[in-house]
Enzyme design. Sequence first.
Site, PDB file in Angstrom:
ATOM      1  N   GLU A 260     -19.458  38.492 -45.835  1.00  9.40           N
ATOM      2  CA  GLU A 260     -20.833  38.519 -46.379  1.00  9.40           C
ATOM      3  C   GLU A 260     -21.589  39.769 -45.914  1.00  9.40           C
ATOM      4  O   GLU A 260     -22.770  39.715 -45.589  1.00  9.40           O
ATOM      5  CB  GLU A 260     -21.579  37.216 -46.068  1.00  9.40           C
ATOM      6  CG  GLU A 260     -20.939  36.047 -46.803  1.00  9.40           C
ATOM      7  CD  GLU A 260     -21.738  34.778 -46.737  1.00  9.40           C
ATOM      8  OE1 GLU A 260     -22.978  34.845 -46.785  1.00  9.40           O
ATOM      9  OE2 GLU A 260     -21.104  33.713 -46.647  1.00  9.40           O
TER      10      GLU A 260
ATOM     11  N   SER B 216     -16.476  45.685 -49.249  1.00  5.06           N
ATOM     12  CA  SER B 216     -17.851  46.153 -49.001  1.00  5.06           C
ATOM     13  C   SER B 216     -18.421  46.788 -50.268  1.00  5.06           C
ATOM     14  O   SER B 216     -19.608  46.633 -50.579  1.00  5.06           O
ATOM     15  CB  SER B 216     -17.856  47.190 -47.871  1.00  5.06           C
ATOM     16  OG  SER B 216     -17.235  46.666 -46.725  1.00  5.06           O
TER      17      SER B 216
ATOM     18  N   ILE C 106     -10.475  34.523 -50.650  1.00  9.40           N
ATOM     19  CA  ILE C 106     -11.357  33.511 -51.219  1.00  9.40           C
ATOM     20  C   ILE C 106     -11.262  32.220 -50.399  1.00  9.40           C
ATOM     21  O   ILE C 106     -10.235  31.519 -50.428  1.00  9.40           O
ATOM     22  CB  ILE C 106     -11.033  33.258 -52.718  1.00  9.40           C
ATOM     23  CG1 ILE C 106     -11.059  34.601 -53.479  1.00  9.40           C
ATOM     24  CG2 ILE C 106     -12.014  32.245 -53.317  1.00  9.40           C
ATOM     25  CD1 ILE C 106     -12.319  35.452 -53.258  1.00  9.40           C
TER      26      ILE C 106
ATOM     27  N   LEU D 242     -15.711  36.715 -55.107  1.00  9.09           N
ATOM     28  CA  LEU D 242     -16.328  38.017 -55.366  1.00  9.09           C
ATOM     29  C   LEU D 242     -15.377  39.151 -54.965  1.00  9.09           C
ATOM     30  O   LEU D 242     -15.151  40.087 -55.724  1.00  9.09           O
ATOM     31  CB  LEU D 242     -17.636  38.099 -54.563  1.00  9.09           C
ATOM     32  CG  LEU D 242     -18.483  39.352 -54.677  1.00  9.09           C
ATOM     33  CD1 LEU D 242     -19.070  39.479 -56.091  1.00  9.09           C
ATOM     34  CD2 LEU D 242     -19.643  39.317 -53.672  1.00  9.09           C
TER      35      LEU D 242
END
Length: 395
Positions: free
Chosen positions: A371, A142, A167, A135
């Site tokens: 995350e 962020s 990643i 992602l």
Amino acid sequence: MPDTSYLDWPFLEQRHKELALSLDRWATANIDEAPHARGLETDHACIGLVRELGGANWLRYAVGGQAFGGSAETIDTRGVCLIRETLARHSGLADFAFAMQGLGSGAITLHGSEEQKRLYLPRVAAGSAIAAFALSEPDAGSDVAAMQCAARREGDAYVLNGEKTWISNGGIADFYVVFARSGEAPGARGITAFVVDAGATGLEIAERIEVIAPHPLARLRFSDCRIPLSQRIGEAGQGFKVAMRTLDIFRTSVAAAALGFARRALDEALRHATTRRMFNRTLADFQLTQAKLADMAAAIDAAALLVYRAAWLRDQGASITREAAMAKMVATESAQQVIDAAVQIFGALGVVSEAPVERLYRDIRALRIYEGATEVQKLIIARELLKNAAATGKP
Ligand SMILES: Cc1cc2nc3c(=O)[nH]c(=O)nc-3n(C[C@H](O)[C@H](O)[C@H](O)COP(=O)(O)OP(=O)(O)OC[C@H]3O[C@@H](n4cnc5c(N)ncnc54)[C@H](O)[C@@H]3O)c2cc1C
């Protein structure tokens, strides 16, 4: 195993207690806590852990759908949290190996086609295929919606161009779930998810990245990487939702991993404080030490209550945006403090390379960033509070 009374909390069922206790027994017998201290390099250690966790059936909890190797039809959040907490108490790398199989295949469990599920999930559950979740980008961390990696539709294919960075499992993964800008709309509504096999032409590992607590990590480059339409996950333009729904499950489990690290730190601190002699007593006889131990224990219970509240709510089908953010923020931040206190209790022994508390000190740091960094969790919690206040008209 440390105090397990929390396994009797009403958030958990008997099967969860059995899961945690049997995994703890298995991990005690099978997990190498310090592969690096024994000279094993990270990729090798990580691949070995995925195979072992798969062979012992623990990875079945990382995927949903019994027909595809999952332990249940949907991912059991409490099960995932207990597994991460237990593995984290034994080894940061074992927790990482388990977590990435779930995070890397979560989009397929939640939104994949039957064919994608059949092709990928059984291998993820068996540990024969390694998964990754791509992602983040150099200029979109962020601020995920700022991503630039592009997916251009060409007939019955998409062509990917751009980069992904930080990643996890980059370099050892068999496939990557990749989020790219497909242009249906600006911002978050113009992103689509794809599953890209590691061997796809046009996908290369541009850089391997070393971090404070070693695990496989890389920057990926896509150069005219052509992938068939059948590799798209869900609808075009729905990728942001796919990513957020996946993170909703695994964000709570990051908190659970932090909890596992903190529990291990308290165990180590208790053991050391009660055996280390000084001034004709043990370290634990001093009230200053007792105050530290009390703070550590209370912080752990507070974090555990937030983790298992969020996990239980999700398993009841509730939306847990606020609860998951609270669990992640409190569990990761307080675990850092608990571990720091444990290092202090150990004195010089606490900073010796590969001592358990030294490993924990490095293991916990990134959890406050990935995350969703702590600051991002605060914004989420405040947004939910304000939304609720506006909806009810009450302060
Ligand atoms: C070990 C590790 C593994 C990772 N694995 C993966 C992976 O597998 N897949 C993947 O896609 N990504 C992964 N990431 C990337 C991770 O998700 C990003 O690092 C994270 O989203 C933060 O993005 P950033 O690093 O670009 O920091 P930035 O977005 O530049 O943020 C820097 C700091 O700014 C602060 N901040 C952020 N927003 C605000 C705000 N609104 N107000 C005030 N302060 C703010 C926070 O303290 C934050 O840490 C990993 C990262 C690490 C460290």
